[in-house]
Enzyme design. Sequence first.
Site, PDB file in Angstrom:
ATOM      1  NE  ARG A  65      -3.963   1.805   2.462  1.00  0.00           N
ATOM      2  CZ  ARG A  65      -4.004   2.462   3.618  1.00  0.00           C
ATOM      3  NH1 ARG A  65      -3.223   2.094   4.624  1.00  0.00           N
ATOM      4  NH2 ARG A  65      -4.826   3.483   3.792  1.00  0.00           N
ATOM      5  CG  HIS A  69      -1.378   5.229  -0.244  1.00  0.00           C
ATOM      6  ND1 HIS A  69      -2.073   5.725   0.840  1.00  0.00           N
ATOM      7  CD2 HIS A  69      -2.191   4.309  -0.822  1.00  0.00           C
ATOM      8  CE1 HIS A  69      -3.257   5.133   0.910  1.00  0.00           C
ATOM      9  NE2 HIS A  69      -3.343   4.264  -0.079  1.00  0.00           N
ATOM     10  CG  ASP A  70       6.250   7.100  -3.002  1.00  0.00           C
ATOM     11  OD1 ASP A  70       6.299   8.277  -2.591  1.00  0.00           O
ATOM     12  OD2 ASP A  70       7.133   6.596  -3.711  1.00  0.00           O
ATOM     13  CG  ASP A  77       8.442  11.625  -5.074  1.00  0.00           C
ATOM     14  OD1 ASP A  77       7.630  10.912  -4.426  1.00  0.00           O
ATOM     15  OD2 ASP A  77       8.373  12.864  -5.120  1.00  0.00           O
ATOM     16  CG  ASN A  97      -0.452   8.186   3.162  1.00  0.00           C
ATOM     17  OD1 ASN A  97      -0.983   7.293   2.511  1.00  0.00           O
ATOM     18  ND2 ASN A  97       0.181   9.200   2.589  1.00  0.00           N
ATOM     19  N   PRO A 164      -7.422   7.478  -3.984  1.00  0.00           N
ATOM     20  CG  PRO A 164      -7.181   5.824  -5.599  1.00  0.00           C
ATOM     21  CD  PRO A 164      -6.384   6.792  -4.778  1.00  0.00           C
ATOM     22  CG  HIS A 194      -7.645  -3.790  -1.863  1.00  0.00           C
ATOM     23  ND1 HIS A 194      -8.744  -3.043  -2.228  1.00  0.00           N
ATOM     24  CD2 HIS A 194      -6.688  -2.896  -1.543  1.00  0.00           C
ATOM     25  CE1 HIS A 194      -8.465  -1.754  -2.139  1.00  0.00           C
ATOM     26  NE2 HIS A 194      -7.210  -1.649  -1.726  1.00  0.00           N
ATOM     27  CB  THR A 195      -5.237 -10.574  -2.544  1.00  0.00           C
ATOM     28  OG1 THR A 195      -5.317 -11.923  -2.089  1.00  0.00           O
ATOM     29  CG2 THR A 195      -3.786 -10.232  -2.839  1.00  0.00           C
ATOM     30  CG  ASP A 248      -8.164 -12.594  -0.235  1.00  0.00           C
ATOM     31  OD1 ASP A 248      -8.612 -13.686   0.151  1.00  0.00           O
ATOM     32  OD2 ASP A 248      -7.502 -12.465  -1.268  1.00  0.00           O
ATOM     33  CB  THR A 250      -6.485 -16.635   1.311  1.00  0.00           C
ATOM     34  OG1 THR A 250      -6.683 -15.857   0.111  1.00  0.00           O
ATOM     35  CG2 THR A 250      -7.369 -17.856   1.238  1.00  0.00           C
ATOM     36  CG  ASP A 255      -5.346 -16.011  -2.861  1.00  0.00           C
ATOM     37  OD1 ASP A 255      -5.878 -14.884  -2.761  1.00  0.00           O
ATOM     38  OD2 ASP A 255      -5.512 -16.904  -2.008  1.00  0.00           O
TER      39      ASP A 255
END
Length: 327
Positions: A65, A69-70, A77, A97, A164, A194-195, A248, A250, A255
């Site tokens: 993440r 986000h960077d 950067d 963040n 987002p 997001h898994t 998720d 798992t 996956d």
Amino acid sequence: MANLPLKNIIFHFLIILLILVVQTKARQLDIHYYEHSCPQAERIIRHVVHDATLHDSKVAPRILRMFFHDCFVRGCDASVLLDSTDDNIAEKDGPPNKSLRSYYVIDEVKARLEEACPHTVSCADIIAIAARDVVILSGGPYWEVYKGRKDGKISRANETLGLPRPSFSSSKLIEIFSSKGLGIKDLVTLSGGHTLGFAHCASFEARLHRYNDYFDIDPTMDIIFANMLKKKCANRHKRDNNAGYYLDSTSSIFDNEYYKRLVAGKGVLGSDQALYNDYRSKFLVESYAKYEALFFMEFTTSMIKLGNLGVNNHHHGEIRRNCRHVN
């Protein structure tokens, strides 16, 4: 070309200019960038990241993440790593963040690299390589990371407000990704990260209570799943501010289970479920749910594209000695 209409000449000129720009940006990054200056760089990064994930299962989703986000704010950067100062609130202290954390892993990597190859490997490259490594360590695909990024010198918390959000519609997400030069396929594919994710109740509670004038619960959710989430988040303010649910089933394995859950109406975040409910992206969700190998292949492609966003060149960036501060 002398007999061509002026508009055709201008068109051909713009095409040539675009090709030159793309080629110039491509030359900035190289798979073998540290082959001679710091050949052990990737081995050092992999070792530190591996040890960190063994001791803390949250490291993998947080670093992945962190990379997203960077890159989405000022390009890749490492501006997300800079600490706030007396006269500036940095990205890491922006609302989206607050839950990133795991910065200590990057600090440890940087310290070891400074011992092995002083002032050579950028913090931006460290994040990009570490993001790849946490995916591999979680069972996901391998890809070559293009390197040679420079670290930015500016970091502003207010710029993170454009990231987002869990409540965004698919149209809003498509618009944001398009503004970064990323298409619908990239949106759906990168969302597969997001898994490895976890969401706090505050990110999805609006879907469970008084959703709108007609429905108490978001009608796109599986009702049994929605009621389970309600119980998870009951009285969270009194008992557990960190209450939430994994994106998720798992959660420690990279996956395609995330996509299967969207097809079943069990997406935790509204922005995730929206990808299945939009005809423009639904077929991709269904394809990835059926074919994990396809998801893996496309994920590596989209991660490379993401890693090319806003790459700093030698004139506008630096190699920080400490990832938390500009030199």
